[in-house]
Design a protein around this motif. Sequence first.
Motif, PDB file in Angstrom:
ATOM      1  N   LEU A   4       3.335  -6.585  -1.043  1.00 45.64           N
ATOM      2  CA  LEU A   4       2.766  -6.422  -2.369  1.00 45.64           C
ATOM      3  C   LEU A   4       3.280  -7.522  -3.275  1.00 45.64           C
ATOM      4  CD1 LEU A   4       3.250  -2.592  -2.958  1.00 45.64           C
ATOM      5  CD2 LEU A   4       1.179  -3.753  -2.249  1.00 45.64           C
ATOM      6  N   GLN A   5       2.377  -8.118  -4.027  1.00 44.28           N
ATOM      7  CA  GLN A   5       2.761  -9.091  -5.046  1.00 44.28           C
ATOM      8  C   GLN A   5       2.665  -8.378  -6.385  1.00 44.28           C
ATOM      9  OE1 GLN A   5       0.776 -12.909  -4.978  1.00 44.28           O
ATOM     10  NE2 GLN A   5       0.747 -12.926  -7.205  1.00 44.28           N
ATOM     11  N   VAL A   6       3.801  -8.215  -7.032  1.00 46.42           N
ATOM     12  CA  VAL A   6       3.871  -7.484  -8.297  1.00 46.42           C
ATOM     13  C   VAL A   6       4.175  -8.484  -9.409  1.00 46.42           C
ATOM     14  CG1 VAL A   6       4.950  -5.575  -9.537  1.00 46.42           C
ATOM     15  CG2 VAL A   6       4.767  -5.482  -7.044  1.00 46.42           C
ATOM     16  N   THR A   7       3.318  -8.500 -10.440  1.00 45.71           N
ATOM     17  CA  THR A   7       3.459  -9.421 -11.560  1.00 45.71           C
ATOM     18  C   THR A   7       3.613  -8.622 -12.844  1.00 45.71           C
ATOM     19  OG1 THR A   7       1.966 -10.954 -10.447  1.00 45.71           O
ATOM     20  CG2 THR A   7       2.394 -11.353 -12.782  1.00 45.71           C
ATOM     21  N   GLN A   8       4.640  -8.951 -13.638  1.00 43.04           N
ATOM     22  CA  GLN A   8       4.817  -8.283 -14.919  1.00 43.04           C
ATOM     23  C   GLN A   8       3.867  -8.924 -15.924  1.00 43.04           C
ATOM     24  OE1 GLN A   8       8.827  -7.970 -16.367  1.00 43.04           O
ATOM     25  NE2 GLN A   8       8.170  -7.209 -18.357  1.00 43.04           N
ATOM     26  N   THR A   9       3.032  -8.101 -16.564  1.00 41.56           N
ATOM     27  CA  THR A   9       2.027  -8.613 -17.490  1.00 41.56           C
ATOM     28  C   THR A   9       2.330  -8.290 -18.948  1.00 41.56           C
ATOM     29  OG1 THR A   9       0.696  -6.634 -17.182  1.00 41.56           O
ATOM     30  CG2 THR A   9       0.176  -8.523 -15.786  1.00 41.56           C
ATOM     31  N   LYS A  10       3.162  -7.286 -19.186  1.00 36.37           N
ATOM     32  CA  LYS A  10       3.487  -6.919 -20.556  1.00 36.37           C
ATOM     33  C   LYS A  10       4.989  -6.726 -20.706  1.00 36.37           C
ATOM     34  CE  LYS A  10      -0.855  -5.062 -21.951  1.00 36.37           C
ATOM     35  NZ  LYS A  10      -1.545  -4.051 -22.718  1.00 36.37           N
ATOM     36  N   SER A  11       5.435  -6.760 -21.941  1.00 40.76           N
ATOM     37  CA  SER A  11       6.849  -6.659 -22.250  1.00 40.76           C
ATOM     38  C   SER A  11       7.360  -5.230 -22.120  1.00 40.76           C
ATOM     39  CB  SER A  11       7.083  -7.154 -23.677  1.00 40.76           C
ATOM     40  OG  SER A  11       8.418  -6.943 -24.069  1.00 40.76           O
ATOM     41  N   ALA A  12       8.638  -5.116 -21.845  1.00 42.98           N
ATOM     42  CA  ALA A  12       9.293  -3.809 -21.758  1.00 42.98           C
ATOM     43  C   ALA A  12       9.887  -3.391 -23.095  1.00 42.98           C
ATOM     44  CB  ALA A  12      10.387  -3.851 -20.705  1.00 42.98           C
ATOM     45  N   ILE A  13       9.756  -4.233 -24.101  1.00 42.84           N
ATOM     46  CA  ILE A  13      10.308  -3.898 -25.414  1.00 42.84           C
ATOM     47  C   ILE A  13       9.561  -2.699 -25.990  1.00 42.84           C
ATOM     48  CG2 ILE A  13      10.566  -4.700 -27.797  1.00 42.84           C
ATOM     49  CD1 ILE A  13      10.879  -7.530 -26.665  1.00 42.84           C
ATOM     50  N   GLN A  19      11.043   3.378 -17.744  1.00 43.98           N
ATOM     51  CA  GLN A  19      10.082   2.321 -17.438  1.00 43.98           C
ATOM     52  C   GLN A  19      10.779   0.971 -17.346  1.00 43.98           C
ATOM     53  OE1 GLN A  19       6.982   2.591 -20.372  1.00 43.98           O
ATOM     54  NE2 GLN A  19       6.235   4.543 -19.576  1.00 43.98           N
ATOM     55  N   ARG A  20      11.734   0.724 -18.223  1.00 40.81           N
ATOM     56  CA  ARG A  20      12.512  -0.526 -18.166  1.00 40.81           C
ATOM     57  C   ARG A  20      13.340  -0.578 -16.893  1.00 40.81           C
ATOM     58  NH1 ARG A  20      14.958  -0.524 -24.153  1.00 40.81           N
ATOM     59  NH2 ARG A  20      15.248   1.588 -23.484  1.00 40.81           N
ATOM     60  N   ASP A  21      13.906   0.564 -16.504  1.00 39.54           N
ATOM     61  CA  ASP A  21      14.689   0.631 -15.268  1.00 39.54           C
ATOM     62  C   ASP A  21      13.812   0.375 -14.042  1.00 39.54           C
ATOM     63  OD1 ASP A  21      16.930   1.195 -16.776  1.00 39.54           O
ATOM     64  OD2 ASP A  21      16.855   3.360 -16.386  1.00 39.54           O
ATOM     65  N   THR A  22      12.591   0.868 -14.068  1.00 33.43           N
ATOM     66  CA  THR A  22      11.672   0.647 -12.953  1.00 33.43           C
ATOM     67  C   THR A  22      11.331  -0.829 -12.824  1.00 33.43           C
ATOM     68  OG1 THR A  22      10.753   2.853 -13.232  1.00 33.43           O
ATOM     69  CG2 THR A  22       9.447   1.285 -11.977  1.00 33.43           C
ATOM     70  N   LEU A  23      11.061  -1.491 -13.942  1.00 32.61           N
ATOM     71  CA  LEU A  23      10.793  -2.934 -13.903  1.00 32.61           C
ATOM     72  C   LEU A  23      11.985  -3.685 -13.313  1.00 32.61           C
ATOM     73  CD1 LEU A  23       9.086  -3.627 -17.344  1.00 32.61           C
ATOM     74  CD2 LEU A  23       8.072  -3.946 -15.094  1.00 32.61           C
ATOM     75  N   ARG A  24      13.171  -3.310 -13.751  1.00 30.23           N
ATOM     76  CA  ARG A  24      14.382  -4.000 -13.291  1.00 30.23           C
ATOM     77  C   ARG A  24      14.615  -3.760 -11.803  1.00 30.23           C
ATOM     78  NH1 ARG A  24      17.650  -8.073 -15.260  1.00 30.23           N
ATOM     79  NH2 ARG A  24      17.668  -7.181 -17.325  1.00 30.23           N
ATOM     80  N   VAL A  37       7.211  -7.994  -2.395  1.00 32.12           N
ATOM     81  CA  VAL A  37       8.031  -6.967  -1.760  1.00 32.12           C
ATOM     82  C   VAL A  37       7.253  -6.318  -0.626  1.00 32.12           C
ATOM     83  CG1 VAL A  37       9.456  -6.470  -3.784  1.00 32.12           C
ATOM     84  CG2 VAL A  37       7.281  -5.310  -3.500  1.00 32.12           C
ATOM     85  N   GLU A  38       7.957  -5.649   0.262  1.00 40.09           N
ATOM     86  CA  GLU A  38       7.314  -4.941   1.365  1.00 40.09           C
ATOM     87  C   GLU A  38       6.474  -3.791   0.826  1.00 40.09           C
ATOM     88  OE1 GLU A  38       9.813  -3.689   4.540  1.00 40.09           O
ATOM     89  OE2 GLU A  38      10.964  -5.545   4.525  1.00 40.09           O
ATOM     90  N   ASP A  39       5.376  -3.524   1.508  1.00 38.32           N
ATOM     91  CA  ASP A  39       4.484  -2.434   1.120  1.00 38.32           C
ATOM     92  C   ASP A  39       5.026  -1.131   1.696  1.00 38.32           C
ATOM     93  OD1 ASP A  39       2.458  -0.849   0.304  1.00 38.32           O
ATOM     94  OD2 ASP A  39       0.909  -1.742   1.564  1.00 38.32           O
ATOM     95  N   ARG A  40       5.847  -0.460   0.885  1.00 40.18           N
ATOM     96  CA  ARG A  40       6.432   0.820   1.273  1.00 40.18           C
ATOM     97  C   ARG A  40       6.071   1.866   0.232  1.00 40.18           C
ATOM     98  NH1 ARG A  40      12.587  -0.860   1.805  1.00 40.18           N
ATOM     99  NH2 ARG A  40      12.191  -0.527  -0.374  1.00 40.18           N
ATOM    100  N   PRO A  41       6.102   3.132   0.600  1.00 41.93           N
ATOM    101  CA  PRO A  41       5.740   4.188  -0.353  1.00 41.93           C
ATOM    102  C   PRO A  41       6.615   4.184  -1.613  1.00 41.93           C
ATOM    103  CG  PRO A  41       5.845   5.082   1.862  1.00 41.93           C
ATOM    104  CD  PRO A  41       6.352   3.679   1.942  1.00 41.93           C
ATOM    105  N   GLU A  42       7.887   3.842  -1.472  1.00 41.42           N
ATOM    106  CA  GLU A  42       8.787   3.831  -2.625  1.00 41.42           C
ATOM    107  C   GLU A  42       8.369   2.765  -3.632  1.00 41.42           C
ATOM    108  OE1 GLU A  42      10.116   3.050   0.509  1.00 41.42           O
ATOM    109  OE2 GLU A  42      10.660   5.072   1.097  1.00 41.42           O
ATOM    110  N   ILE A  43       8.022   1.592  -3.117  1.00 41.38           N
ATOM    111  CA  ILE A  43       7.629   0.484  -3.979  1.00 41.38           C
ATOM    112  C   ILE A  43       6.284   0.782  -4.631  1.00 41.38           C
ATOM    113  CG2 ILE A  43       7.114  -1.977  -4.063  1.00 41.38           C
ATOM    114  CD1 ILE A  43      10.042  -1.349  -3.491  1.00 41.38           C
ATOM    115  N   ARG A  44       5.340   1.328  -3.849  1.00 41.45           N
ATOM    116  CA  ARG A  44       4.031   1.682  -4.415  1.00 41.45           C
ATOM    117  C   ARG A  44       4.187   2.723  -5.522  1.00 41.45           C
ATOM    118  NH1 ARG A  44      -1.165   0.574  -2.202  1.00 41.45           N
ATOM    119  NH2 ARG A  44      -0.963  -0.836  -0.436  1.00 41.45           N
ATOM    120  N   PRO A  51       1.623   1.181 -14.394  1.00 40.01           N
ATOM    121  CA  PRO A  51       0.452   0.308 -14.221  1.00 40.01           C
ATOM    122  C   PRO A  51       0.082  -0.458 -15.488  1.00 40.01           C
ATOM    123  CG  PRO A  51      -0.262   2.555 -14.474  1.00 40.01           C
ATOM    124  CD  PRO A  51       1.253   2.583 -14.376  1.00 40.01           C
ATOM    125  N   HIS A  52       0.522   0.016 -16.640  1.00 39.89           N
ATOM    126  CA  HIS A  52       0.223  -0.654 -17.895  1.00 39.89           C
ATOM    127  C   HIS A  52       1.124  -1.876 -18.121  1.00 39.89           C
ATOM    128  CE1 HIS A  52       3.286   2.407 -18.462  1.00 39.89           C
ATOM    129  NE2 HIS A  52       3.724   1.740 -19.506  1.00 39.89           N
TER     130      HIS A  52
END
Length: 65
Positions: A4-13, A19-24, A37-44, A51-52
């Motif tokens: 999975l290619q995960v891209t951050q599109t919006k700020s965590a402020i 939600q901030r912990d999940t991004l980190r 990252v590997e495509d695993r259920p935890e990462i998904r 998603p926002h």
Amino acid sequence: MAKLQVTQTKSAIGRKQNQRDTLRSLGLKRIGDVVVVEDRPEIRGMATSIPHLVDVVVLTDEGKN
């Protein structure tokens, strides 16, 4: 195995702490950061909980047998 290619599109402020912990934990620190990252259920699960804030693209291993 797919990745999975995960891209951050919006700020965590101004977001909730979980939600901030999940991004980190995904390895994202700022807008525009990309992690593969590997495509695993935890990462998904982490990616679908915010998603926002992120975009997710599934990468496949087409060249391998």
